[in-house]
Write a protein that holds these residues in place. Sequence first.
Motif, PDB file in Angstrom:
ATOM      1  N   GLY A  25       0.823  -1.215   0.000  1.00 22.77           N
ATOM      2  CA  GLY A  25       0.000   0.000   0.000  1.00 22.77           C
ATOM      3  C   GLY A  25       0.852   1.259   0.000  1.00 22.77           C
ATOM      4  O   GLY A  25       0.575   2.237  -0.718  1.00 22.77           O
ATOM      5  N   ALA A  26       1.940   1.251   0.776  1.00 25.75           N
ATOM      6  CA  ALA A  26       2.838   2.414   0.826  1.00 25.75           C
ATOM      7  C   ALA A  26       3.534   2.618  -0.521  1.00 25.75           C
ATOM      8  O   ALA A  26       3.690   3.754  -0.987  1.00 25.75           O
ATOM      9  N   ASP A  27       3.933   1.526  -1.171  1.00 28.58           N
ATOM     10  CA  ASP A  27       4.571   1.627  -2.493  1.00 28.58           C
ATOM     11  C   ASP A  27       3.617   2.231  -3.524  1.00 28.58           C
ATOM     12  O   ASP A  27       4.006   3.041  -4.362  1.00 28.58           O
ATOM     13  N   LEU A  28       2.357   1.786  -3.483  1.00 29.66           N
ATOM     14  CA  LEU A  28       1.376   2.259  -4.482  1.00 29.66           C
ATOM     15  C   LEU A  28       1.146   3.772  -4.368  1.00 29.66           C
ATOM     16  O   LEU A  28       0.814   4.423  -5.350  1.00 29.66           O
ATOM     17  N   ALA A  29       1.334   4.304  -3.157  1.00 33.96           N
ATOM     18  CA  ALA A  29       1.076   5.740  -2.949  1.00 33.96           C
ATOM     19  C   ALA A  29       2.180   6.616  -3.551  1.00 33.96           C
ATOM     20  O   ALA A  29       2.026   7.823  -3.677  1.00 33.96           O
ATOM     21  N   ARG A  30       3.323   5.996  -3.923  1.00 34.03           N
ATOM     22  CA  ARG A  30       4.457   6.787  -4.433  1.00 34.03           C
ATOM     23  C   ARG A  30       4.300   7.085  -5.920  1.00 34.03           C
ATOM     24  O   ARG A  30       3.571   6.402  -6.626  1.00 34.03           O
ATOM     25  N   SER A  31       5.077   8.072  -6.360  1.00 33.51           N
ATOM     26  CA  SER A  31       4.930   8.485  -7.762  1.00 33.51           C
ATOM     27  C   SER A  31       5.979   7.859  -8.681  1.00 33.51           C
ATOM     28  O   SER A  31       6.201   8.323  -9.776  1.00 33.51           O
ATOM     29  N   HIS A  32       6.663   6.811  -8.198  1.00 32.05           N
ATOM     30  CA  HIS A  32       7.513   6.026  -9.114  1.00 32.05           C
ATOM     31  C   HIS A  32       7.044   4.583  -9.059  1.00 32.05           C
ATOM     32  O   HIS A  32       6.436   4.164  -8.061  1.00 32.05           O
ATOM     33  N   PRO A  33       7.312   3.795 -10.124  1.00 35.27           N
ATOM     34  CA  PRO A  33       6.673   2.471 -10.210  1.00 35.27           C
ATOM     35  C   PRO A  33       7.136   1.512  -9.114  1.00 35.27           C
ATOM     36  O   PRO A  33       8.333   1.362  -8.889  1.00 35.27           O
ATOM     37  N   MET A  34       6.169   0.902  -8.448  1.00 36.55           N
ATOM     38  CA  MET A  34       6.496  -0.178  -7.506  1.00 36.55           C
ATOM     39  C   MET A  34       7.036  -1.354  -8.316  1.00 36.55           C
ATOM     40  O   MET A  34       6.554  -1.662  -9.397  1.00 36.55           O
ATOM     41  N   GLN A  35       8.055  -1.992  -7.778  1.00 41.05           N
ATOM     42  CA  GLN A  35       8.559  -3.240  -8.368  1.00 41.05           C
ATOM     43  C   GLN A  35       8.775  -4.176  -7.193  1.00 41.05           C
ATOM     44  O   GLN A  35       9.858  -4.270  -6.652  1.00 41.05           O
ATOM     45  N   ARG A  36       7.706  -4.821  -6.750  1.00 37.40           N
ATOM     46  CA  ARG A  36       7.794  -5.613  -5.525  1.00 37.40           C
ATOM     47  C   ARG A  36       7.544  -7.085  -5.828  1.00 37.40           C
ATOM     48  O   ARG A  36       6.672  -7.426  -6.623  1.00 37.40           O
ATOM     49  N   LEU A  37       8.361  -7.926  -5.174  1.00 36.90           N
ATOM     50  CA  LEU A  37       8.198  -9.372  -5.304  1.00 36.90           C
ATOM     51  C   LEU A  37       7.572  -9.877  -4.013  1.00 36.90           C
ATOM     52  O   LEU A  37       8.121  -9.676  -2.927  1.00 36.90           O
ATOM     53  N   LEU A  38       6.398 -10.494  -4.130  1.00 32.57           N
ATOM     54  CA  LEU A  38       5.696 -11.020  -2.959  1.00 32.57           C
ATOM     55  C   LEU A  38       5.929 -12.530  -2.905  1.00 32.57           C
ATOM     56  O   LEU A  38       5.511 -13.261  -3.790  1.00 32.57           O
ATOM     57  N   GLN A  39       6.662 -12.958  -1.872  1.00 31.88           N
ATOM     58  CA  GLN A  39       6.927 -14.385  -1.700  1.00 31.88           C
ATOM     59  C   GLN A  39       6.019 -14.914  -0.618  1.00 31.88           C
ATOM     60  O   GLN A  39       5.874 -14.287   0.426  1.00 31.88           O
ATOM     61  N   GLY A  40       5.441 -16.069  -0.876  1.00 26.95           N
ATOM     62  CA  GLY A  40       4.646 -16.687   0.172  1.00 26.95           C
ATOM     63  C   GLY A  40       4.564 -18.159  -0.134  1.00 26.95           C
ATOM     64  O   GLY A  40       4.336 -18.538  -1.281  1.00 26.95           O
ATOM     65  N   ASP A  41       4.759 -18.974   0.881  1.00 24.03           N
ATOM     66  CA  ASP A  41       4.740 -20.408   0.649  1.00 24.03           C
ATOM     67  C   ASP A  41       3.365 -20.824   0.129  1.00 24.03           C
ATOM     68  O   ASP A  41       2.387 -20.079   0.212  1.00 24.03           O
ATOM     69  N   VAL A  42       3.302 -22.042  -0.405  1.00 21.91           N
ATOM     70  CA  VAL A  42       2.060 -22.592  -0.920  1.00 21.91           C
ATOM     71  C   VAL A  42       0.974 -22.424   0.141  1.00 21.91           C
ATOM     72  O   VAL A  42       1.173 -22.806   1.295  1.00 21.91           O
ATOM     73  N   GLY A  43      -0.158 -21.804  -0.241  1.00 21.65           N
ATOM     74  CA  GLY A  43      -1.281 -21.697   0.694  1.00 21.65           C
ATOM     75  C   GLY A  43      -1.179 -20.599   1.733  1.00 21.65           C
ATOM     76  O   GLY A  43      -1.927 -20.584   2.701  1.00 21.65           O
ATOM     77  N   SER A  44      -0.245 -19.651   1.543  1.00 27.96           N
ATOM     78  CA  SER A  44      -0.083 -18.621   2.584  1.00 27.96           C
ATOM     79  C   SER A  44      -1.057 -17.446   2.407  1.00 27.96           C
ATOM     80  O   SER A  44      -1.122 -16.567   3.248  1.00 27.96           O
ATOM     81  N   GLY A  45      -1.812 -17.425   1.302  1.00 29.92           N
ATOM     82  CA  GLY A  45      -2.819 -16.372   1.124  1.00 29.92           C
ATOM     83  C   GLY A  45      -2.318 -15.156   0.362  1.00 29.92           C
ATOM     84  O   GLY A  45      -2.520 -14.016   0.780  1.00 29.92           O
ATOM     85  N   LYS A  46      -1.655 -15.399  -0.795  1.00 25.24           N
ATOM     86  CA  LYS A  46      -1.167 -14.268  -1.594  1.00 25.24           C
ATOM     87  C   LYS A  46      -2.301 -13.601  -2.375  1.00 25.24           C
ATOM     88  O   LYS A  46      -2.279 -12.412  -2.620  1.00 25.24           O
ATOM     89  N   THR A  47      -3.327 -14.405  -2.759  1.00 21.36           N
ATOM     90  CA  THR A  47      -4.394 -13.847  -3.614  1.00 21.36           C
ATOM     91  C   THR A  47      -5.126 -12.713  -2.903  1.00 21.36           C
ATOM     92  O   THR A  47      -5.468 -11.701  -3.506  1.00 21.36           O
ATOM     93  N   VAL A  48      -5.367 -12.858  -1.602  1.00 26.71           N
ATOM     94  CA  VAL A  48      -6.114 -11.808  -0.899  1.00 26.71           C
ATOM     95  C   VAL A  48      -5.268 -10.529  -0.798  1.00 26.71           C
ATOM     96  O   VAL A  48      -5.784  -9.411  -0.874  1.00 26.71           O
ATOM     97  N   VAL A  49      -3.952 -10.685  -0.679  1.00 24.96           N
ATOM     98  CA  VAL A  49      -3.067  -9.511  -0.651  1.00 24.96           C
ATOM     99  C   VAL A  49      -3.126  -8.810  -2.017  1.00 24.96           C
ATOM    100  O   VAL A  49      -3.203  -7.578  -2.102  1.00 24.96           O
TER     101      VAL A  49
END
Length: 683
Positions: A272-296
């Motif tokens: 959320g903090a990255d999205l508020a900035r005026s330069h492109p977010m380039q974030r890698l979201l790691q989460g083990d199988v079943g950790s709930g990445k889709t809701v994020v």
Amino acid sequence: MSHDAATELSPLQRKLHKLGLRSSEDLVLHLPIRYEDETRLTPIARLLPGMWAQVEGVVTRCEIGYRPRRQLLAAIADDSGELALRFLNFYPSQQKQLAVGRRIRARGEARGGFFGMEMVHPRTTVADGGPPLPDSLTPVYPTTDGLPQAALRKAIAAALAQADLRDTLPASLRERYGLMEFGAAVRLLHAPPPDASADALRDRAHPAWLRIKFDELLAQQLSLAQARAARLDKRAPPLPAADGPRSLTARLLAALPFRLTAAQRRVGAEIGADLARSHPMQRLLQGDVGSGKTVVAALAAAQAIDNGYQAALMAPTEILAEQHFRKLVDWLEPLGVEVAWLTGSLSPKARREAAARVESGAAQLAVGTQALIQQNVAFARLGLAIVDEQHRFGVGQRLALRGKGGHDDVFPHQLMMTATPIPRTLAMTFFADLDVSVIDELPPGRTPVVTKLLSDTRRDEVVARIHDAVRGGRQAYWVCPLVEESETLELQTAVDTYEALCRSLPGVRVGLAHGRLPTAEKAAVMQAFTAGEIDLLVATTVIEVGVDVPNASLMVIEHAERFGLAQLHQLRGRVGRGAAESVCVLLYQAPLSQVAKARLRTMHQTTDGFEIARRDLELRGPGEFLGVRQSGLALMRFADLDADIEIAERAHEAAAELQAREPAVVAAHLARWMRGREDFLKT
């Protein structure tokens, strides 16, 4: 290069170009893979079977023998004894060189022959009036067909005489890390003195090798830092988090049927903090199988939509894309968000209609496969591009999705997601241009999966176990083996397994899913399994990602030794999604290779995705984690990411310092090491 310039190349230059050696700087960094010691002679009497050695003596006989086949038989003698030389393929010139009475040197492997010690096909040179013994170890270089070592050595020696070997690093930095001077390091590696430790050279632990590895890792770090700086120069639409209970984000959080874990909340805040900035977010979201990445991802999309922008989510397979699509529709459509579905299997009419909704802006979220990046798909206002299992896409495909929202030098934010945890070494060396967020806890209610290793001779026990599980109201998966050579064979295996299990388990409802099924049929089978209308799903690896059936508590993976660690971990993650105790049975066929044994042992010992990733890196190297991020760039030529973690950490520290204070040093170092290879970093 023009056609004329290409035709002007000499045959030697053409061969060198094939190895990527176009300049003296390239040749200087073409380092030996091993060394031969031709600096000393061994007395013939001291030779032992299996010993590599160089001897010198006078030819005492030379003749052609015909039993058991035509061969050249010679012998040389020194003061201590006699050695037989045997050549199965030979030229008249060799016979001439081995004239009786001539003094020659022979180098090769000694072995016990019929008449005492012998060498078969040794390298021979005339010692009478020939070159003196070299005073350094003889380098052996990586080469290509038709480019002999002697020609390479000559080209490299010429390059060393004319290349600029000045040090790119300041003396203070070399002293701090105890690094050899660059020129001295490369000269030593191309011609080590005879007293240099052969073991240290072979294991790349010699101070000269340590300097080269440091330089390579430093160049990697500096180029990633430049890629990051270039991104921070670009503009993106600022998408601040909306306040108040009426915002889409707040309504989504209130409507979710579960509470976010602390890890999901932390990662959501970082994005959320990255999205508020005026330069492109380039974030890698790691989460083990079943950790709930889709809701994020859904919360990030909601933040973009709150700001009047669209979001897109691209997944590598239709099954995974559909899994995301279903969840996002369930969560967001009741809140008034239109979600478009775009994949290759849609009818042309349905695809045109979905693309029109996206282009008009009526659809605020688009989910799909590569169909999202086809030319005829345009977005009204793309603010956020989400790429799932990013390493499964090519560089071009990821850039194409980002490009869908790029106009007037304003680019969308990018969130990449992966269930393949990236070991720390890799995160630091190959992903240093990305911001990394980690979901490091599983949602409550998940039960640890028990992993059992069984030989396929115990197949009947496994079938009985499935029968018991189904009688107890549970569901199960049976994953068919990978057949690398042939998709048809893999399909046949799946069909045979399905038929055999139907016969062995009367009364059990068995379904079959594989990659060749028409999409609608595959979806119907998956839907029936999810709804509990199928007890046992026989499948190929189409279920590797994205299938979420809490009632499935047993998985059997047949021929588990054929799968990689990451894949086994992904498959195992399909069970243990509910409250029932879950079991994953790895059926293997003996005998197992050492690597297969290590993989299965790892799966048995741990369910921690990061530990599995670390061991996978040890077993297989970094290629799998990086996917096509490298886009044609060899990974590390000299450094070994797992063994050289300390050097990587020092290079990481030095890169930050040089970036801040020494722009000229950075430029000189990158000019020497990267030489036009920076493109792969722009993803």
